[in-house]
Design an enzyme around this catalytic site. Structure first.
Site, mmCIF file in Angstrom:
data_model
loop_
_atom_site.group_PDB
_atom_site.id
_atom_site.type_symbol
_atom_site.label_atom_id
_atom_site.label_comp_id
_atom_site.label_asym_id
_atom_site.label_seq_id
_atom_site.Cartn_x
_atom_site.Cartn_y
_atom_site.Cartn_z
ATOM 1 N N HIS A 268 29.442 56.533 -72.927
ATOM 2 C CA HIS A 268 29.246 55.599 -71.810
ATOM 3 C C HIS A 268 28.097 56.051 -70.901
ATOM 4 C CE1 HIS A 268 32.771 53.565 -73.160
ATOM 5 N NE2 HIS A 268 33.585 54.555 -72.833
ATOM 6 N N ASP A 319 34.542 51.725 -79.440
ATOM 7 C CA ASP A 319 35.444 52.175 -78.386
ATOM 8 C C ASP A 319 36.820 51.533 -78.490
ATOM 9 O OD1 ASP A 319 36.499 53.368 -76.151
ATOM 10 O OD2 ASP A 319 35.121 52.473 -74.729
#
Length: 445
Positions: A268, A319
């Site tokens: 991220h 994810d």
């Protein structure tokens, strides 16, 4: 020897080439020959454009059970997390195997040949180790084998429920007590008999692992030369709490405790400071962007272009598996950058495809993979050029068609270690993947 003939293939540059013969011996590419006008006798004909296998550098397989169920009403990452904990509380080794097998088969249909599973559900619901302490991780490794894909199990150290907070409720399943106990458990995970699997490590986040124990985990990975991944600055609240607790940003804390470097990947990195961007780039720490999840959770848009310019290699991940489509993740990096800057053309298509292939494999400890060349593992994917999304392509923009027009639905053939696992858009070893997904989620919801 098996011979494949690709109508077109992407060999790593900014354009694709026509008429490519790929000879495979003992699970590796032995020869690549370009400019062949027709398939040699007996060759497997790959109709479309063939690219290296896609590497999904960041997955939480059990989050797949949340798809479509977290979209009611308003909320934040933190409200979404409470729903995720409820699923985590219901997982068993057998149930997790069934779910992950179906999820990894879904990934195979999408052209993903290697997955990095960021794994933190280790113990039973009371936090007690199973009779086999790595039962959950072993279930994931077996699931990848069943689906025909490679896996790097990124076993996560997860010791606190937040800065200075104990684990509680479903979080008890995640913790080993301290980093020394985590090291003892993960060191016992033997994948010698599983050539499709490798083991790496993860620090869940700076809120979940105290500094001294980040240092222990980082040291263990350096001694073994294995990948280290960590969630970094996914939320503004994480940055603020870290500064309050330690007087450091998360990037500073990780750097001071040995977690940054060429074998490390930050996931991220959405809310890095400019100094944090510099730290990651100077240390050659990779960054894994997960645009579909970052959008879904309203996290924000990370500084992918700035990180790459600073020296951080880029990889991509699905994810939460709200979407399983690495081509969408690739173009999402560019599209999100356009939204943030109101300009186009931050990435060439070839660069984004490298992130989805070579970059992802390197971040997962498979640096020999992610390319179509002699000596590389024989992992490649063919994308159809006759669908409603790809029709009308031309040779001069074929790579752009793959990255900016094609989707997972256009994947037709997938080869892993020289063996076809998807042919004509159908998985050859996992039957009825939608039914397998639905069945595996029974009892979790």
């Amino acid at each position: 020897m098996t011979v494949f003939y690709a109508d077109h293939a992407w060999l790593g540059g900014d354009a694709a080439v026509a008429g490519v013969v790929i000879e495979v011996r003992e699970e590796r590419i032995a020869l690549v020959r370009q400019g062949e006008p027709a398939p040699p006798p007996g060759a497997v004909h790959l109709r479309g454009v063939t690219v290296p296998g896609l590497a999904n550098a960041h997955s939480h397989a059990f989050h797949r059970a949340l798809r479509g169920r977290t979209q009611r009403g308003r909320g934040t990452f933190w409200t979404w997390r409470e729903q995720m904990y409820r699923i985590a509380a219901r997982l068993t080794p057998d149930g997790y195997h069934a779910l992950a097998r179906a999820v990894y088969a879904e990934m195979a249909l999408a052209g993903i040949t290697c997955v990095g599973e960021f794994h933190y559900v280790h113990h039973d619901t009371g936090g007690r180790p199973y009779a086999s302490p790595n039962a959950m991780g072993e279930a994931l490794i077996a699931a990848a084998a069943d689906a025909g894909v490679r896996i790097t199990l990124l076993d996560a150290c997860y010791l606190r429920g937040g800065f200075g907070m104990p684990l509680e409720g479903p979080q008890l399943r995640f913790g080993d007590g301290d980093a020394a106990a985590w090291i003892r458990r993960v060191s016992a995970l033997d994948v010698a008999a599983a050539p499709h699997a490798r083991v790496g490590a993860a620090v869940h986040s700076v809120r979940a692992v105290p500094p001294a124990e980040i240092r222990e985990v980082s040291g263990w990975t350096r001694e073994r030369g294995v990948p280290l991944h960590f969630h970094l600055s996914e939320q503004v609240a994480e940055n603020e709490a870290c500064l309050s607790a330690y007087g450091r940003t998360p990037a500073e804390l990780l750097d001071e405790n040995g977690a940054l470097g060429p074998l490390s990947t930050a996931v991220h990195a959405t809310h890095l400071t400019p100094a944090g961007v510099g730290r990651l780039g100077e240390s050659r720490t990779g960054v894994c962007m997960c645009p579909t999840t970052e959008r879904d959770l309203a996290d924000g848009i990370g500084p992918a272009r700035a990180l790459a310019d600073a020296g951080s290699p880029l990889s991509l991940g699905s994810d939460s598996n709200a979407v399983v489509d690495l081509l969408e993740e690739a173009r999402g990096v560019e599209m999100d950058e356009r939204l943030a800057t109101r300009h186009r053309g931050h990435w060439r298509a070839g660069g984004l495809l490298r992130a989805a292939t070579l970059g992802g494999h390197a971040s997962l400890g498979w640096p020999e993979a992610g390319r179509i060349e002699a000596g590389a593992p024989a992992d490649f994917v063919t994308i159809a050029l006759d669908t409603v999304r790809t029709a009308g392509w031309s040779p001069d923009c074929l790579v752009e068609t793959v990255v900016f027009a094609a989707t997972a639905a256009d994947v037709r053939d997938v080869v892993v270690a020289g063996r076809r696992i998807v042919a004509g858009g159908r998985h050859l070893t996992v039957d009825d993947i939608p039914a397998a997904l639905a069945s595996a989620m029974t009892g979790l919801l």
